[in-house]
Design an enzyme around this catalytic site. Structure first.
Site, PDB file in Angstrom:
ATOM      1  CG  ASP A  29      -2.277   0.716   0.845  1.00  0.00           C
ATOM      2  OD1 ASP A  29      -3.264   0.032   0.572  1.00  0.00           O
ATOM      3  OD2 ASP A  29      -2.291   1.964   0.813  1.00  0.00           O
ATOM      4  CG  ASN A  77      -6.915  -4.311  -5.182  1.00  0.00           C
ATOM      5  OD1 ASN A  77      -8.101  -4.451  -5.480  1.00  0.00           O
ATOM      6  ND2 ASN A  77      -6.518  -3.492  -4.205  1.00  0.00           N
ATOM      7  CG  ASP A  81       3.226   5.966  -6.101  1.00  0.00           C
ATOM      8  OD1 ASP A  81       2.529   5.306  -6.900  1.00  0.00           O
ATOM      9  OD2 ASP A  81       3.244   7.212  -6.074  1.00  0.00           O
ATOM     10  CB  ILE A  82       1.830   0.526  -8.134  1.00  0.00           C
ATOM     11  CG1 ILE A  82       0.509   1.299  -8.253  1.00  0.00           C
ATOM     12  CG2 ILE A  82       1.799  -0.519  -7.029  1.00  0.00           C
ATOM     13  CD1 ILE A  82      -0.600   0.516  -8.904  1.00  0.00           C
ATOM     14  CE  LYS A  91      -9.449   0.069 -12.646  1.00  0.00           C
ATOM     15  NZ  LYS A  91      -8.516  -0.684 -11.785  1.00  0.00           N
ATOM     16  CE1 TYR A 113     -11.135   3.038 -11.844  1.00  0.00           C
ATOM     17  CE2 TYR A 113     -13.238   2.480 -12.840  1.00  0.00           C
ATOM     18  CZ  TYR A 113     -12.265   2.235 -11.900  1.00  0.00           C
ATOM     19  OH  TYR A 113     -12.408   1.192 -11.013  1.00  0.00           O
TER      20      TYR A 113
HETATM   21  P1  NAP Z   1      -9.824   1.668  -2.267  1.00  0.00           P
HETATM   22  O1  NAP Z   1     -10.737   1.327  -1.132  1.00  0.00           O
HETATM   23  O2  NAP Z   1      -9.573   3.099  -2.587  1.00  0.00           O
HETATM   24  O3  NAP Z   1      -8.429   0.930  -1.999  1.00  0.00           O
HETATM   25  C1  NAP Z   1      -7.370   1.057  -2.893  1.00  0.00           C
HETATM   26  C2  NAP Z   1      -6.077   1.012  -2.123  1.00  0.00           C
HETATM   27  O4  NAP Z   1      -5.001   1.196  -3.069  1.00  0.00           O
HETATM   28  C3  NAP Z   1      -5.975   2.160  -1.108  1.00  0.00           C
HETATM   29  O5  NAP Z   1      -5.415   1.717   0.104  1.00  0.00           O
HETATM   30  C4  NAP Z   1      -5.067   3.143  -1.834  1.00  0.00           C
HETATM   31  O6  NAP Z   1      -4.346   4.024  -0.981  1.00  0.00           O
HETATM   32  C5  NAP Z   1      -4.132   2.200  -2.564  1.00  0.00           C
HETATM   33  N1  NAP Z   1      -3.419   2.887  -3.642  1.00  0.00           N
HETATM   34  C6  NAP Z   1      -3.870   3.922  -4.402  1.00  0.00           C
HETATM   35  N2  NAP Z   1      -2.919   4.336  -5.231  1.00  0.00           N
HETATM   36  C7  NAP Z   1      -1.841   3.555  -4.994  1.00  0.00           C
HETATM   37  C8  NAP Z   1      -0.533   3.531  -5.530  1.00  0.00           C
HETATM   38  N3  NAP Z   1      -0.147   4.410  -6.457  1.00  0.00           N
HETATM   39  N4  NAP Z   1       0.345   2.607  -5.061  1.00  0.00           N
HETATM   40  C9  NAP Z   1      -0.018   1.736  -4.087  1.00  0.00           C
HETATM   41  N5  NAP Z   1      -1.257   1.719  -3.532  1.00  0.00           N
HETATM   42  C10 NAP Z   1      -2.148   2.637  -3.974  1.00  0.00           C
HETATM   43  O7  NAP Z   1     -10.321   0.988  -3.616  1.00  0.00           O
HETATM   44  P2  NAP Z   1     -11.248  -0.307  -3.860  1.00  0.00           P
HETATM   45  O8  NAP Z   1     -12.631   0.152  -4.021  1.00  0.00           O
HETATM   46  O9  NAP Z   1     -10.945  -1.386  -2.889  1.00  0.00           O
HETATM   47  O10 NAP Z   1     -10.743  -0.716  -5.325  1.00  0.00           O
HETATM   48  C11 NAP Z   1      -9.714  -1.676  -5.544  1.00  0.00           C
HETATM   49  C12 NAP Z   1      -9.612  -1.934  -7.039  1.00  0.00           C
HETATM   50  O11 NAP Z   1     -10.888  -2.380  -7.537  1.00  0.00           O
HETATM   51  C13 NAP Z   1      -9.238  -0.696  -7.855  1.00  0.00           C
HETATM   52  O12 NAP Z   1      -8.389  -1.077  -8.916  1.00  0.00           O
HETATM   53  C14 NAP Z   1     -10.577  -0.215  -8.393  1.00  0.00           C
HETATM   54  O13 NAP Z   1     -10.428   0.511  -9.593  1.00  0.00           O
HETATM   55  C15 NAP Z   1     -11.272  -1.546  -8.615  1.00  0.00           C
HETATM   56  N6  NAP Z   1     -12.740  -1.452  -8.643  1.00  0.00           N
HETATM   57  C16 NAP Z   1     -13.435  -1.042  -7.525  1.00  0.00           C
HETATM   58  C17 NAP Z   1     -14.825  -0.991  -7.579  1.00  0.00           C
HETATM   59  C18 NAP Z   1     -15.652  -0.576  -6.379  1.00  0.00           C
HETATM   60  O14 NAP Z   1     -16.891  -0.512  -6.502  1.00  0.00           O
HETATM   61  N7  NAP Z   1     -15.072  -0.313  -5.235  1.00  0.00           N
HETATM   62  C19 NAP Z   1     -15.485  -1.321  -8.762  1.00  0.00           C
HETATM   63  C20 NAP Z   1     -14.753  -1.719  -9.874  1.00  0.00           C
HETATM   64  C21 NAP Z   1     -13.363  -1.786  -9.790  1.00  0.00           C
HETATM   65  P3  NAP Z   1      -4.942   5.539  -0.780  1.00  0.00           P
HETATM   66  O15 NAP Z   1      -6.310   5.375  -0.185  1.00  0.00           O
HETATM   67  O16 NAP Z   1      -3.938   6.182   0.126  1.00  0.00           O
HETATM   68  O17 NAP Z   1      -4.990   6.170  -2.149  1.00  0.00           O
END
Ligand code: NAP
Length: 261
Positions: A42, A95, A68-69, A163, A159
Protein backbone atom coordinates in the site's frame (compact mmCIF):
# COMPACT_ATOMS: atom_id res chain seq x y z
CA UNK A 1 5.30 -7.34 10.97
CA UNK A 2 7.35 -9.56 8.70
CA UNK A 3 9.50 -12.17 10.33
CA UNK A 4 11.88 -13.43 7.62
CA UNK A 5 13.15 -16.20 9.92
CA UNK A 6 9.67 -17.70 10.00
CA UNK A 7 9.38 -17.79 6.22
CA UNK A 8 10.78 -20.22 3.72
CA UNK A 9 11.20 -20.00 -0.01
CA UNK A 10 9.06 -23.06 -0.78
CA UNK A 11 5.95 -21.18 0.42
CA UNK A 12 3.57 -19.72 -2.12
CA UNK A 13 4.01 -15.95 -2.06
CA UNK A 14 1.23 -13.56 -3.11
CA UNK A 15 1.72 -9.82 -3.50
CA UNK A 16 -1.45 -7.72 -3.47
CA UNK A 17 -1.12 -4.06 -4.43
CA UNK A 18 -3.37 -1.62 -2.58
CA UNK A 19 -3.96 -4.35 0.00
CA UNK A 20 -4.40 -1.95 2.90
CA UNK A 21 -8.16 -1.52 2.58
CA UNK A 22 -11.28 -2.27 0.55
CA UNK A 23 -11.16 -5.03 -2.03
CA UNK A 24 -7.39 -5.44 -1.69
CA UNK A 25 -7.62 -6.18 2.06
CA UNK A 26 -10.28 -8.85 1.40
CA UNK A 27 -8.04 -10.41 -1.26
CA UNK A 28 -5.11 -10.47 1.20
CA UNK A 29 -7.18 -12.22 3.87
CA UNK A 30 -8.58 -14.75 1.39
CA UNK A 31 -5.17 -15.65 -0.12
CA UNK A 32 -3.73 -16.01 3.40
CA UNK A 33 -6.51 -18.52 4.18
CA UNK A 34 -5.52 -20.34 0.97
CA UNK A 35 -2.00 -20.81 2.35
CA UNK A 36 -0.02 -18.01 0.76
CA UNK A 37 2.45 -15.78 2.52
CA UNK A 38 0.76 -12.48 1.62
CA UNK A 39 2.74 -9.33 0.95
CA UNK A 40 0.37 -6.43 1.63
CA UNK A 41 1.40 -3.47 -0.53
CA UNK A 42 0.00 0.00 0.00
CA UNK A 43 0.98 3.64 -0.04
CA UNK A 44 0.64 3.84 3.76
CA UNK A 45 2.70 1.56 6.00
CA UNK A 46 0.22 1.72 8.88
CA UNK A 47 -2.65 0.49 6.72
CA UNK A 48 -0.63 -2.42 5.32
CA UNK A 49 0.58 -3.31 8.82
CA UNK A 50 -2.98 -3.53 10.16
CA UNK A 51 -4.00 -6.02 7.46
CA UNK A 52 -0.79 -8.05 7.88
CA UNK A 53 -1.34 -8.11 11.68
CA UNK A 54 -4.93 -9.35 11.22
CA UNK A 55 -3.65 -12.20 9.06
CA UNK A 56 -0.93 -13.11 11.57
CA UNK A 57 -3.50 -13.05 14.40
CA UNK A 58 -5.58 -15.60 12.47
CA UNK A 59 -2.57 -17.89 12.10
CA UNK A 60 -1.62 -16.83 8.58
CA UNK A 61 1.60 -15.43 7.20
CA UNK A 62 1.94 -11.86 5.93
CA UNK A 63 4.20 -8.84 5.71
CA UNK A 64 3.67 -5.20 4.67
CA UNK A 65 5.47 -3.58 1.73
CA UNK A 66 5.27 0.08 0.86
CA UNK A 67 5.59 1.37 -2.71
CA UNK A 68 3.78 3.75 -5.00
CA UNK A 69 3.04 1.48 -7.94
CA UNK A 70 3.18 4.42 -10.37
CA UNK A 71 6.93 4.67 -9.60
CA UNK A 72 8.70 1.82 -11.42
CA UNK A 73 11.95 2.20 -9.45
CA UNK A 74 10.02 1.96 -6.15
CA UNK A 75 8.22 -1.14 -7.45
CA UNK A 76 11.54 -2.78 -8.42
CA UNK A 77 12.95 -2.04 -4.94
CA UNK A 78 9.86 -3.53 -3.29
CA UNK A 79 10.15 -6.78 -5.29
CA UNK A 80 13.91 -6.97 -4.53
CA UNK A 81 13.10 -6.75 -0.81
CA UNK A 82 10.28 -9.28 -0.98
CA UNK A 83 12.44 -11.78 -2.88
CA UNK A 84 15.24 -11.39 -0.34
CA UNK A 85 12.85 -11.90 2.61
CA UNK A 86 10.32 -14.50 1.45
CA UNK A 87 11.29 -15.61 -2.05
CA UNK A 88 9.82 -14.89 -5.49
CA UNK A 89 6.22 -13.81 -5.89
CA UNK A 90 4.19 -16.72 -7.27
CA UNK A 91 0.84 -14.90 -7.39
CA UNK A 92 0.54 -11.20 -8.15
CA UNK A 93 -2.74 -9.33 -7.75
CA UNK A 94 -2.69 -5.87 -9.31
CA UNK A 95 -5.50 -4.36 -7.27
CA UNK A 96 -4.36 -0.82 -6.38
CA UNK A 97 -6.25 1.78 -8.30
CA UNK A 98 -7.80 5.21 -8.08
CA UNK A 99 -11.35 5.94 -9.05
CA UNK A 100 -12.43 9.19 -10.53
CA UNK A 101 -15.50 10.75 -11.91
CA UNK A 102 -15.04 13.64 -14.34
CA UNK A 103 -17.14 14.80 -17.26
CA UNK A 104 -14.95 15.22 -20.32
CA UNK A 105 -14.94 19.03 -20.02
CA UNK A 106 -13.13 18.56 -16.67
CA UNK A 107 -10.61 16.01 -17.91
CA UNK A 108 -7.36 17.95 -17.87
CA UNK A 109 -4.05 16.58 -19.14
CA UNK A 110 -2.89 16.30 -15.51
CA UNK A 111 -5.99 14.36 -14.41
CA UNK A 112 -5.73 11.97 -17.38
CA UNK A 113 -2.00 11.39 -16.77
CA UNK A 114 -2.55 10.74 -13.04
CA UNK A 115 -5.32 8.17 -13.55
CA UNK A 116 -3.32 6.32 -16.21
CA UNK A 117 -0.10 6.52 -14.15
CA UNK A 118 -1.69 4.51 -11.31
CA UNK A 119 -4.40 2.43 -12.99
CA UNK A 120 -2.45 1.38 -16.11
CA UNK A 121 1.28 2.14 -15.73
CA UNK A 122 1.21 0.80 -12.15
CA UNK A 123 -0.06 -2.54 -13.44
CA UNK A 124 2.72 -2.61 -16.05
CA UNK A 125 5.44 -1.87 -13.45
CA UNK A 126 4.40 -4.68 -11.09
CA UNK A 127 3.60 -7.17 -13.86
CA UNK A 128 6.90 -6.64 -15.69
CA UNK A 129 8.91 -7.07 -12.50
CA UNK A 130 6.96 -10.14 -11.30
CA UNK A 131 7.19 -11.85 -14.68
CA UNK A 132 11.02 -12.15 -14.57
CA UNK A 133 11.15 -14.89 -11.91
CA UNK A 134 7.80 -16.38 -13.01
CA UNK A 135 9.17 -16.84 -16.53
CA UNK A 136 12.42 -18.39 -15.23
CA UNK A 137 10.57 -20.68 -12.79
CA UNK A 138 7.92 -21.54 -15.39
CA UNK A 139 5.13 -20.95 -12.87
CA UNK A 140 2.96 -18.09 -11.76
CA UNK A 141 -0.36 -16.37 -11.91
CA UNK A 142 -1.26 -12.71 -12.27
CA UNK A 143 -4.75 -11.35 -11.68
CA UNK A 144 -5.41 -7.77 -12.69
CA UNK A 145 -8.34 -5.86 -11.24
CA UNK A 146 -10.06 -3.91 -13.99
CA UNK A 147 -13.65 -2.67 -13.73
CA UNK A 148 -16.99 -3.23 -15.40
CA UNK A 149 -16.76 0.50 -16.12
CA UNK A 150 -14.36 -0.22 -18.99
CA UNK A 151 -17.47 -1.07 -21.01
CA UNK A 152 -18.49 2.58 -20.62
CA UNK A 153 -20.17 4.83 -18.05
CA UNK A 154 -20.73 8.51 -17.43
CA UNK A 155 -17.72 10.49 -16.24
CA UNK A 156 -15.36 7.54 -16.64
CA UNK A 157 -13.34 8.34 -19.77
CA UNK A 158 -9.91 8.28 -18.09
CA UNK A 159 -10.75 5.41 -15.72
CA UNK A 160 -12.34 3.33 -18.48
CA UNK A 161 -9.37 3.96 -20.79
CA UNK A 162 -6.98 2.75 -18.10
CA UNK A 163 -9.11 -0.27 -17.17
CA UNK A 164 -9.56 -1.20 -20.86
CA UNK A 165 -5.79 -0.92 -21.23
CA UNK A 166 -5.37 -3.38 -18.37
CA UNK A 167 -7.54 -5.89 -20.23
CA UNK A 168 -5.62 -5.45 -23.49
CA UNK A 169 -2.29 -5.82 -21.70
CA UNK A 170 -3.49 -8.92 -19.86
CA UNK A 171 -4.71 -10.62 -23.03
CA UNK A 172 -1.48 -9.86 -24.93
CA UNK A 173 0.73 -11.09 -22.08
CA UNK A 174 -1.40 -14.19 -21.58
CA UNK A 175 -0.41 -15.19 -25.11
CA UNK A 176 3.21 -14.11 -24.67
CA UNK A 177 3.59 -16.08 -21.42
CA UNK A 178 1.57 -19.17 -22.35
CA UNK A 179 4.62 -21.29 -23.20
CA UNK A 180 6.11 -20.37 -19.80
CA UNK A 181 3.23 -21.75 -17.73
CA UNK A 182 2.39 -18.26 -16.47
CA UNK A 183 -1.29 -17.29 -16.58
CA UNK A 184 -2.75 -13.79 -16.58
CA UNK A 185 -6.43 -13.00 -16.07
CA UNK A 186 -8.68 -10.09 -15.19
CA UNK A 187 -11.36 -9.68 -12.57
CA UNK A 188 -13.76 -6.85 -13.42
CA UNK A 189 -15.89 -5.81 -10.42
CA UNK A 190 -19.05 -3.80 -10.68
CA UNK A 191 -20.39 -1.84 -7.69
CA UNK A 192 -18.61 -3.12 -4.60
CA UNK A 193 -19.17 -2.00 -1.01
CA UNK A 194 -15.93 -0.11 -0.25
CA UNK A 195 -15.02 3.39 1.01
CA UNK A 196 -14.73 4.43 -2.64
CA UNK A 197 -18.43 3.69 -3.13
CA UNK A 198 -19.64 4.85 0.30
CA UNK A 199 -18.39 8.36 -0.48
CA UNK A 200 -21.12 8.73 -3.13
CA UNK A 201 -24.28 10.78 -2.51
CA UNK A 202 -27.14 8.44 -1.40
CA UNK A 203 -29.39 9.29 -4.38
CA UNK A 204 -26.49 8.81 -6.81
CA UNK A 205 -25.90 5.40 -5.24
CA UNK A 206 -29.60 4.50 -5.47
CA UNK A 207 -29.57 5.46 -9.15
CA UNK A 208 -26.49 3.37 -9.73
CA UNK A 209 -28.09 0.37 -8.01
CA UNK A 210 -30.90 0.40 -10.56
CA UNK A 211 -28.30 -0.57 -13.14
CA UNK A 212 -27.41 -3.82 -11.33
CA UNK A 213 -29.68 -6.72 -12.38
CA UNK A 214 -28.99 -8.62 -9.14
CA UNK A 215 -30.11 -5.46 -7.29
CA UNK A 216 -27.37 -5.01 -4.70
CA UNK A 217 -23.75 -4.04 -4.41
CA UNK A 218 -21.19 -6.80 -4.20
CA UNK A 219 -18.87 -7.44 -1.28
CA UNK A 220 -15.07 -7.29 -1.34
CA UNK A 221 -15.10 -10.97 -0.30
CA UNK A 222 -17.04 -11.87 -3.46
CA UNK A 223 -14.31 -10.23 -5.55
CA UNK A 224 -11.64 -11.97 -3.47
CA UNK A 225 -13.27 -15.32 -4.16
CA UNK A 226 -12.94 -14.80 -7.94
CA UNK A 227 -9.31 -13.72 -7.49
CA UNK A 228 -8.58 -16.80 -5.37
CA UNK A 229 -9.99 -19.06 -8.10
CA UNK A 230 -7.94 -17.42 -10.87
CA UNK A 231 -4.77 -17.48 -8.72
CA UNK A 232 -5.12 -21.18 -7.97
CA UNK A 233 -4.53 -24.38 -9.92
CA UNK A 234 -8.30 -24.84 -10.07
CA UNK A 235 -8.15 -22.46 -13.04
CA UNK A 236 -5.03 -23.92 -14.65
CA UNK A 237 -6.70 -24.04 -18.13
CA UNK A 238 -7.84 -20.40 -17.86
CA UNK A 239 -5.71 -17.54 -19.19
CA UNK A 240 -6.37 -14.21 -20.88
CA UNK A 241 -9.96 -14.10 -19.58
CA UNK A 242 -12.11 -11.45 -17.96
CA UNK A 243 -14.29 -12.60 -15.04
CA UNK A 244 -16.98 -10.06 -14.16
CA UNK A 245 -18.12 -9.79 -10.54
CA UNK A 246 -20.85 -7.25 -11.16
CA UNK A 247 -24.27 -8.80 -10.53
CA UNK A 248 -24.98 -8.97 -14.25
CA UNK A 249 -24.29 -5.31 -15.02
CA UNK A 250 -21.93 -6.26 -17.86
CA UNK A 251 -24.85 -8.06 -19.53
CA UNK A 252 -27.52 -5.43 -19.08
CA UNK A 253 -27.16 -1.93 -17.61
CA UNK A 254 -30.41 0.02 -17.34
CA UNK A 255 -29.72 3.51 -18.71
CA UNK A 256 -31.15 5.50 -15.79
CA UNK A 257 -28.79 8.43 -16.08
CA UNK A 258 -29.74 10.05 -19.35
CA UNK A 259 -27.84 13.30 -19.10
CA UNK A 260 -24.25 14.36 -18.88
CA UNK A 261 -23.43 15.05 -15.21
P1 NAP B 1 -9.82 1.67 -2.27
O1 NAP B 1 -10.74 1.33 -1.13
O2 NAP B 1 -9.57 3.10 -2.59
O3 NAP B 1 -8.43 0.93 -2.00
C1 NAP B 1 -7.37 1.06 -2.89
C2 NAP B 1 -6.08 1.01 -2.12
O4 NAP B 1 -5.00 1.20 -3.07
C3 NAP B 1 -5.97 2.16 -1.11
O5 NAP B 1 -5.42 1.72 0.10
C4 NAP B 1 -5.07 3.14 -1.83
O6 NAP B 1 -4.35 4.02 -0.98
C5 NAP B 1 -4.13 2.20 -2.56
N1 NAP B 1 -3.42 2.89 -3.64
C6 NAP B 1 -3.87 3.92 -4.40
N2 NAP B 1 -2.92 4.34 -5.23
C7 NAP B 1 -1.84 3.55 -4.99
C8 NAP B 1 -0.53 3.53 -5.53
N3 NAP B 1 -0.15 4.41 -6.46
N4 NAP B 1 0.34 2.61 -5.06
C9 NAP B 1 -0.02 1.74 -4.09
N5 NAP B 1 -1.26 1.72 -3.53
C10 NAP B 1 -2.15 2.64 -3.97
O7 NAP B 1 -10.32 0.99 -3.62
P2 NAP B 1 -11.25 -0.31 -3.86
O8 NAP B 1 -12.63 0.15 -4.02
O9 NAP B 1 -10.95 -1.39 -2.89
O10 NAP B 1 -10.74 -0.72 -5.32
C11 NAP B 1 -9.71 -1.68 -5.54
C12 NAP B 1 -9.61 -1.93 -7.04
O11 NAP B 1 -10.89 -2.38 -7.54
C13 NAP B 1 -9.24 -0.70 -7.86
O12 NAP B 1 -8.39 -1.08 -8.92
C14 NAP B 1 -10.58 -0.21 -8.39
O13 NAP B 1 -10.43 0.51 -9.59
C15 NAP B 1 -11.27 -1.55 -8.61
N6 NAP B 1 -12.74 -1.45 -8.64
C16 NAP B 1 -13.44 -1.04 -7.52
C17 NAP B 1 -14.82 -0.99 -7.58
C18 NAP B 1 -15.65 -0.58 -6.38
O14 NAP B 1 -16.89 -0.51 -6.50
N7 NAP B 1 -15.07 -0.31 -5.23
C19 NAP B 1 -15.48 -1.32 -8.76
C20 NAP B 1 -14.75 -1.72 -9.87
C21 NAP B 1 -13.36 -1.79 -9.79
P3 NAP B 1 -4.94 5.54 -0.78
O15 NAP B 1 -6.31 5.37 -0.18
O16 NAP B 1 -3.94 6.18 0.13
O17 NAP B 1 -4.99 6.17 -2.15
Amino acid sequence: MSNPEDTHTSQKVALVTGGGQGIGAAICRRLARDGYHVVVNDLELERAEVVAADILALGGSASPAIADISDSAAVDRMFDQVEAQVGPVTALVNNAGIGGNAAIRNVTDEYWAHVLAVDLNGVLHCTRRALGPMRDNRAGSIVNISSRAWLGWWGQSAYAAAKAGVIGMTRALAVEMSSRNVRLNVVAPGLIDTPLLRNREPDALARLLKSVPIGRVGTPEEVASAVAFLSSDRSRMVTGQVLYVCGGKSVYAYPDWPDEK
